[in-house]
Scaffold this motif. Structure first.
Motif, PDB file in Angstrom:
ATOM      1  N   VAL A  85       0.854  -1.186   0.000  1.00 16.22           N
ATOM      2  CA  VAL A  85       0.000   0.000   0.000  1.00 16.22           C
ATOM      3  C   VAL A  85       0.887   1.232   0.000  1.00 16.22           C
ATOM      4  O   VAL A  85       1.758   1.375   0.863  1.00 16.22           O
ATOM      5  CB  VAL A  85      -0.934   0.013   1.232  1.00 16.22           C
ATOM      6  N   GLU A  86       0.654   2.126  -0.951  1.00 21.38           N
ATOM      7  CA  GLU A  86       1.479   3.328  -1.064  1.00 21.38           C
ATOM      8  C   GLU A  86       0.914   4.459  -0.212  1.00 21.38           C
ATOM      9  O   GLU A  86      -0.277   4.751  -0.261  1.00 21.38           O
ATOM     10  CB  GLU A  86       1.559   3.774  -2.528  1.00 21.38           C
ATOM     11  N   ASN A  87       1.795   5.062   0.599  1.00 19.58           N
ATOM     12  CA  ASN A  87       1.436   6.263   1.355  1.00 19.58           C
ATOM     13  C   ASN A  87       2.712   7.060   1.574  1.00 19.58           C
ATOM     14  O   ASN A  87       3.512   6.740   2.451  1.00 19.58           O
ATOM     15  CB  ASN A  87       0.775   5.899   2.687  1.00 19.58           C
ATOM     16  N   GLU A 103      -5.586   2.191  10.154  1.00 20.54           N
ATOM     17  CA  GLU A 103      -6.831   1.427  10.019  1.00 20.54           C
ATOM     18  C   GLU A 103      -7.504   1.707   8.677  1.00 20.54           C
ATOM     19  O   GLU A 103      -8.067   0.796   8.050  1.00 20.54           O
ATOM     20  CB  GLU A 103      -7.773   1.781  11.177  1.00 20.54           C
ATOM     21  N   LYS A 104      -7.454   2.947   8.223  1.00 20.40           N
ATOM     22  CA  LYS A 104      -8.010   3.299   6.918  1.00 20.40           C
ATOM     23  C   LYS A 104      -7.284   2.565   5.799  1.00 20.40           C
ATOM     24  O   LYS A 104      -7.919   2.018   4.879  1.00 20.40           O
ATOM     25  CB  LYS A 104      -7.908   4.812   6.718  1.00 20.40           C
ATOM     26  N   MET A 105      -5.949   2.529   5.868  1.00 19.23           N
ATOM     27  CA  MET A 105      -5.168   1.817   4.852  1.00 19.23           C
ATOM     28  C   MET A 105      -5.509   0.335   4.855  1.00 19.23           C
ATOM     29  O   MET A 105      -5.607  -0.294   3.791  1.00 19.23           O
ATOM     30  CB  MET A 105      -3.667   2.029   5.089  1.00 19.23           C
ATOM     31  N   MET A 106      -5.690  -0.238   6.037  1.00 20.31           N
ATOM     32  CA  MET A 106      -6.036  -1.656   6.156  1.00 20.31           C
ATOM     33  C   MET A 106      -7.376  -1.943   5.482  1.00 20.31           C
ATOM     34  O   MET A 106      -7.518  -2.906   4.722  1.00 20.31           O
ATOM     35  CB  MET A 106      -6.084  -2.066   7.630  1.00 20.31           C
ATOM     36  N   ILE A 107      -8.366  -1.115   5.759  1.00 20.24           N
ATOM     37  CA  ILE A 107      -9.705  -1.328   5.195  1.00 20.24           C
ATOM     38  C   ILE A 107      -9.672  -1.238   3.674  1.00 20.24           C
ATOM     39  O   ILE A 107     -10.244  -2.077   2.962  1.00 20.24           O
ATOM     40  CB  ILE A 107     -10.697  -0.305   5.788  1.00 20.24           C
ATOM     41  N   SER A 112      -5.317  -9.078   4.693  1.00 24.15           N
ATOM     42  CA  SER A 112      -5.157  -9.368   6.117  1.00 24.15           C
ATOM     43  C   SER A 112      -4.145  -8.443   6.772  1.00 24.15           C
ATOM     44  O   SER A 112      -4.261  -8.105   7.948  1.00 24.15           O
ATOM     45  CB  SER A 112      -4.719 -10.826   6.306  1.00 24.15           C
ATOM     46  N   GLU A 113      -3.133  -8.037   6.000  1.00 18.65           N
ATOM     47  CA  GLU A 113      -2.105  -7.131   6.520  1.00 18.65           C
ATOM     48  C   GLU A 113      -1.521  -6.334   5.362  1.00 18.65           C
ATOM     49  O   GLU A 113      -1.539  -6.784   4.210  1.00 18.65           O
ATOM     50  CB  GLU A 113      -1.015  -7.905   7.259  1.00 18.65           C
ATOM     51  N   ILE A 114      -1.019  -5.153   5.663  1.00 18.43           N
ATOM     52  CA  ILE A 114      -0.448  -4.286   4.638  1.00 18.43           C
ATOM     53  C   ILE A 114       1.051  -4.120   4.855  1.00 18.43           C
ATOM     54  O   ILE A 114       1.556  -4.262   5.972  1.00 18.43           O
ATOM     55  CB  ILE A 114      -1.115  -2.902   4.628  1.00 18.43           C
ATOM     56  N   THR A 125       4.830  -2.987   8.299  1.00 18.15           N
ATOM     57  CA  THR A 125       3.421  -3.354   8.231  1.00 18.15           C
ATOM     58  C   THR A 125       2.646  -2.390   9.131  1.00 18.15           C
ATOM     59  O   THR A 125       3.207  -1.433   9.643  1.00 18.15           O
ATOM     60  CB  THR A 125       3.172  -4.807   8.691  1.00 18.15           C
ATOM     61  N   SER A 126       1.376  -2.665   9.347  1.00 20.30           N
ATOM     62  CA  SER A 126       0.579  -1.781  10.198  1.00 20.30           C
ATOM     63  C   SER A 126       0.937  -1.909  11.668  1.00 20.30           C
ATOM     64  O   SER A 126       0.569  -1.048  12.471  1.00 20.30           O
ATOM     65  CB  SER A 126      -0.917  -2.077  10.015  1.00 20.30           C
ATOM     66  N   PHE A 127       1.683  -2.962  12.036  1.00 21.68           N
ATOM     67  CA  PHE A 127       1.973  -3.171  13.461  1.00 21.68           C
ATOM     68  C   PHE A 127       3.365  -3.726  13.722  1.00 21.68           C
ATOM     69  O   PHE A 127       3.669  -4.088  14.859  1.00 21.68           O
ATOM     70  CB  PHE A 127       0.932  -4.118  14.080  1.00 21.68           C
ATOM     71  N   SER A 128       4.215  -3.783  12.698  1.00 19.03           N
ATOM     72  CA  SER A 128       5.511  -4.425  12.916  1.00 19.03           C
ATOM     73  C   SER A 128       6.551  -3.924  11.930  1.00 19.03           C
ATOM     74  O   SER A 128       6.229  -3.359  10.876  1.00 19.03           O
ATOM     75  CB  SER A 128       5.381  -5.945  12.760  1.00 19.03           C
ATOM     76  N   ASN A 129       7.808  -4.147  12.284  1.00 11.17           N
ATOM     77  CA  ASN A 129       8.897  -4.016  11.325  1.00 11.17           C
ATOM     78  C   ASN A 129       8.981  -5.290  10.493  1.00 11.17           C
ATOM     79  O   ASN A 129       8.303  -6.273  10.770  1.00 11.17           O
ATOM     80  CB  ASN A 129      10.222  -3.768  12.053  1.00 11.17           C
TER      81      ASN A 129
END
Length: 208
Positions: A85-87, A103-107, A112-114, A125-129
């Motif tokens: 996902v690009e941001n 959370e917006k990127m995830m939706i 399951s994960e970005i 990722t949304s919660f990890s390196n």
């Protein structure tokens, strides 16, 4: 006022990477002009936690010293699929409790994960390196969003190395895994690169 979080591994009544967590808290307070940070060791001791097993100690705090704690039973689970996902503007230099943008990127990803791509570079990722495998060696992107405590620990112990990992050279790696305070360097959950749903087959064929 901004709220921050620390998620700390506690297993069989032992707390892990406390020094690294405390440093991050100290740095957060100092960055916002505050001298006296909360003391994580004292907070843990005052909980009088006496349960065996794996737990996540979640500490939510603000810069005035208000603290809220949760001791949550934890189990590491496999992730079924990932999506790039690009941001290019997202900033997560400090561990804010506010995760609305994540959370917006995830939706929107419907995965399951970005894996967040910033200025063509792989970050977190949304919660990890992240770690990526090339040959026998493991590398972590030098373009992280948050310099996690587990990432720092593994680099210091020379179990991993830093590398510039981009969309163009991502296919040079064969596997990847996620790391954070709760997820150590572990052979149990190593994912083939193909687990990324929109993995580009060619650098000029990237569709984020």
């Amino acid at each position: 006022m901004s709220q921050f979080i620390e998620s700390i591994k506690v297993e069989d009544k032992e707390i892990f990477l406390l020094e690294q967590h405390q440093k991050r808290v100290n740095d957060t307070f100092a960055n916002f002009g505050k001298d006296e940070a909360i003391n994580l060791e004292n907070i843990f001791k005052n909980l009088e936690h006496d349960e065996d097993g794996l737990y996540k100690l979640k500490i939510t705090y603000d810069l005035t010293g208000n603290v809220r704690t949760q001791m949550i039973p934890y189990a590491i689970s496999e992730i079924s699929d990932f999506k790039l996902v690009e941001n290019n503007s997202y900033d997560y230099s400090f561990k804010f409790e506010d995760r609305k943008e994540l959370e917006k990127m995830m939706i929107l990803s419907k995965a399951s994960e970005i894996i967040i791509v910033k200025n063509n570079h792989i970050t977190d990722t949304s919660f990890s390196n992240l770690l990526f495998k090339k040959g026998k060696d493991w590398f972590t992107p030098n373009t992280y969003l948050l310099n996690g405590v587990q990432r720092q620990h593994l680099l210091k112990s020379k179990k991993i190395k830093e590398a510039e990992i981009t969309l163009q050279n991502l296919n040079e790696y064969s596997h990847f895994q996620i790391i954070n305070a709760m997820n150590d360097f572990d052979d149990m959950f190593i994912y083939p690169l193909e687990r990324i749903k929109n993995l580009p087959s060619r650098p000029d064929a990237i569709e984020l």
